[in-house]
Design a protein around this motif. Structure first.
Motif, PDB file in Angstrom:
ATOM      1  N   ILE A 101      45.479  57.435  30.108  1.00 35.43           N
ATOM      2  CA  ILE A 101      46.480  57.483  31.170  1.00 35.43           C
ATOM      3  C   ILE A 101      47.191  56.136  31.214  1.00 35.43           C
ATOM      4  O   ILE A 101      46.543  55.102  31.366  1.00 35.43           O
ATOM      5  N   PRO A 102      48.508  56.119  31.112  1.00 40.97           N
ATOM      6  CA  PRO A 102      49.215  54.831  31.215  1.00 40.97           C
ATOM      7  C   PRO A 102      49.254  54.380  32.675  1.00 40.97           C
ATOM      8  O   PRO A 102      49.997  54.920  33.495  1.00 40.97           O
ATOM      9  N   VAL A 103      48.434  53.394  33.005  1.00 41.08           N
ATOM     10  CA  VAL A 103      48.299  52.934  34.384  1.00 41.08           C
ATOM     11  C   VAL A 103      49.621  52.407  34.920  1.00 41.08           C
ATOM     12  O   VAL A 103      49.931  52.560  36.101  1.00 41.08           O
ATOM     13  N   LEU A 104      50.428  51.801  34.056  1.00 43.68           N
ATOM     14  CA  LEU A 104      51.715  51.279  34.512  1.00 43.68           C
ATOM     15  C   LEU A 104      52.657  52.379  34.996  1.00 43.68           C
ATOM     16  O   LEU A 104      53.602  52.103  35.718  1.00 43.68           O
ATOM     17  N   ALA A 105      52.375  53.631  34.622  1.00 42.29           N
ATOM     18  CA  ALA A 105      53.190  54.737  35.109  1.00 42.29           C
ATOM     19  C   ALA A 105      53.029  54.925  36.616  1.00 42.29           C
ATOM     20  O   ALA A 105      53.882  55.518  37.274  1.00 42.29           O
ATOM     21  N   PHE A 106      51.930  54.406  37.175  1.00 44.11           N
ATOM     22  CA  PHE A 106      51.697  54.499  38.618  1.00 44.11           C
ATOM     23  C   PHE A 106      52.428  53.418  39.407  1.00 44.11           C
ATOM     24  O   PHE A 106      52.377  53.406  40.635  1.00 44.11           O
ATOM     25  N   TYR A 107      53.076  52.491  38.721  1.00 47.18           N
ATOM     26  CA  TYR A 107      53.731  51.366  39.397  1.00 47.18           C
ATOM     27  C   TYR A 107      54.734  51.814  40.458  1.00 47.18           C
ATOM     28  O   TYR A 107      54.701  51.282  41.572  1.00 47.18           O
ATOM     29  N   PRO A 108      55.614  52.788  40.176  1.00 50.37           N
ATOM     30  CA  PRO A 108      56.529  53.222  41.253  1.00 50.37           C
ATOM     31  C   PRO A 108      55.792  53.781  42.477  1.00 50.37           C
ATOM     32  O   PRO A 108      56.168  53.499  43.613  1.00 50.37           O
ATOM     33  N   LEU A 109      54.730  54.530  42.242  1.00 50.91           N
ATOM     34  CA  LEU A 109      53.941  55.055  43.360  1.00 50.91           C
ATOM     35  C   LEU A 109      53.282  53.920  44.135  1.00 50.91           C
ATOM     36  O   LEU A 109      53.253  53.930  45.375  1.00 50.91           O
ATOM     37  N   PHE A 126      43.393  45.574  38.948  1.00 54.25           N
ATOM     38  CA  PHE A 126      42.104  46.159  39.339  1.00 54.25           C
ATOM     39  C   PHE A 126      41.846  47.458  38.585  1.00 54.25           C
ATOM     40  O   PHE A 126      40.758  47.664  38.035  1.00 54.25           O
ATOM     41  N   MET A 127      42.837  48.341  38.548  1.00 57.57           N
ATOM     42  CA  MET A 127      42.665  49.648  37.903  1.00 57.57           C
ATOM     43  C   MET A 127      42.363  49.513  36.415  1.00 57.57           C
ATOM     44  O   MET A 127      41.589  50.284  35.861  1.00 57.57           O
ATOM     45  N   LEU A 128      42.976  48.538  35.768  1.00 58.37           N
ATOM     46  CA  LEU A 128      42.725  48.349  34.342  1.00 58.37           C
ATOM     47  C   LEU A 128      41.341  47.770  34.081  1.00 58.37           C
ATOM     48  O   LEU A 128      40.692  48.113  33.100  1.00 58.37           O
ATOM     49  N   GLY A 129      40.870  46.896  34.959  1.00 57.34           N
ATOM     50  CA  GLY A 129      39.612  46.210  34.720  1.00 57.34           C
ATOM     51  C   GLY A 129      38.368  46.927  35.196  1.00 57.34           C
ATOM     52  O   GLY A 129      37.304  46.797  34.598  1.00 57.34           O
ATOM     53  N   VAL A 130      38.478  47.697  36.277  1.00 57.60           N
ATOM     54  CA  VAL A 130      37.280  48.261  36.892  1.00 57.60           C
ATOM     55  C   VAL A 130      36.563  49.245  35.972  1.00 57.60           C
ATOM     56  O   VAL A 130      35.328  49.264  35.906  1.00 57.60           O
ATOM     57  N   ILE A 131      37.297  50.036  35.230  1.00 56.00           N
ATOM     58  CA  ILE A 131      36.664  51.025  34.353  1.00 56.00           C
ATOM     59  C   ILE A 131      35.935  50.327  33.200  1.00 56.00           C
ATOM     60  O   ILE A 131      34.868  50.772  32.778  1.00 56.00           O
ATOM     61  N   TYR A 185      42.390  42.643  30.537  1.00 57.96           N
ATOM     62  CA  TYR A 185      43.230  43.669  31.148  1.00 57.96           C
ATOM     63  C   TYR A 185      43.921  43.162  32.414  1.00 57.96           C
ATOM     64  O   TYR A 185      45.070  43.500  32.669  1.00 57.96           O
ATOM     65  N   SER A 186      43.232  42.377  33.212  1.00 58.39           N
ATOM     66  CA  SER A 186      43.856  41.892  34.443  1.00 58.39           C
ATOM     67  C   SER A 186      44.988  40.917  34.140  1.00 58.39           C
ATOM     68  O   SER A 186      45.969  40.847  34.880  1.00 58.39           O
ATOM     69  N   LEU A 187      44.863  40.163  33.064  1.00 58.29           N
ATOM     70  CA  LEU A 187      45.958  39.256  32.693  1.00 58.29           C
ATOM     71  C   LEU A 187      47.149  40.018  32.112  1.00 58.29           C
ATOM     72  O   LEU A 187      48.285  39.581  32.232  1.00 58.29           O
ATOM     73  N   ILE A 188      46.871  41.141  31.474  1.00 59.69           N
ATOM     74  CA  ILE A 188      47.965  41.949  30.922  1.00 59.69           C
ATOM     75  C   ILE A 188      48.770  42.517  32.059  1.00 59.69           C
ATOM     76  O   ILE A 188      49.976  42.546  32.054  1.00 59.69           O
TER      77      ILE A 188
END
Length: 188
Positions: A101-109, A126-131, A185-188
């Motif tokens: 799932i491209p997490v950046l797609a959630f940015y507008p939401l 957070f979303m990228l790193g927690v998993i 991931y958090s730095l990205i």
């Protein structure tokens, strides 16, 4: 310095020298890429000017907060779901497919939910790193020998003591792998 570290430095230096030569000889035009030495000089001038120091600090603070949240929540979730078989079986496919799932797609939401500011950026970090933390720590917790847990129970340790004194220390290498990924991931 070890031979391996020296070899790594030589390979990196050779790659930079090759790219520098390709840029200087015109094989890579200046519109596509500046020579690495020029990039380094421009970066140094930018840092010395102080124009973007606040923005750099804000970005690093957001990444650090997202990283800290990912590590703390990830460890807590992994420890809580490790022994709960039904919950773990339900969540395992989600963990396995999460990075598809491209997490950046959630940015507008996230902008709609948190507004334009730091909230969406911290949430994405957070979303990228927690998993990464959860998956790696679960992997490590699965490898804790049963005899260690049984021995801790025989010694009268409470479940929280077993987690803090036995299972988490044993799974620490896996946790640190997750921490490494979460930081990137958090730095990205």
């Amino acid at each position: 310095m070890t031979r391996v570290a020296l070899l790594r430095l030589v390979v990196i230096a050779a790659a930079l020298a090759l790219v520098e030569a390709m840029c200087r000889l015109g094989w890579i035009d200046r519109f596509t890429m500046q020579p690495p030495t020029q990039i380094g000089l421009d970066f140094w001038k930018l840092l010395r000017s102080g124009k973007h120091v606040d923005a750099i600090g804000k970005t690093l603070a957001n990444a650090a907060l997202g990283f800290a949240l990912a590590v703390s929540v990830g460890v807590l979730v992994a420890v809580l779901i490790h022994r709960r078989r039904l919950l773990r079986e339900a969540l395992e496919p989600l963990f396995a497919t999460y990075y598809a799932i491209p997490v950046l797609a959630f940015y507008p939401l996230l902008i709609i939910l948190f507004g334009v500011g730091d909230g969406p950026k911290i949430t994405i970090a957070f979303m990228l790193g927690v998993i990464a933390i959860i998956v790696n720590l679960l992997n490590g917790l699965d490898r804790v020998p049963r005899v260690l847990v049984k021995t801790a129970r025989v010694l009268g340790m409470a479940p929280a003591q077993i987690v803090w004194r036995v299972t988490l220390p044993y799974a620490a290498p896996y946790l640190l792998t997750g921490v490494k990924f979460a930081l990137a991931y958090s730095l990205i």
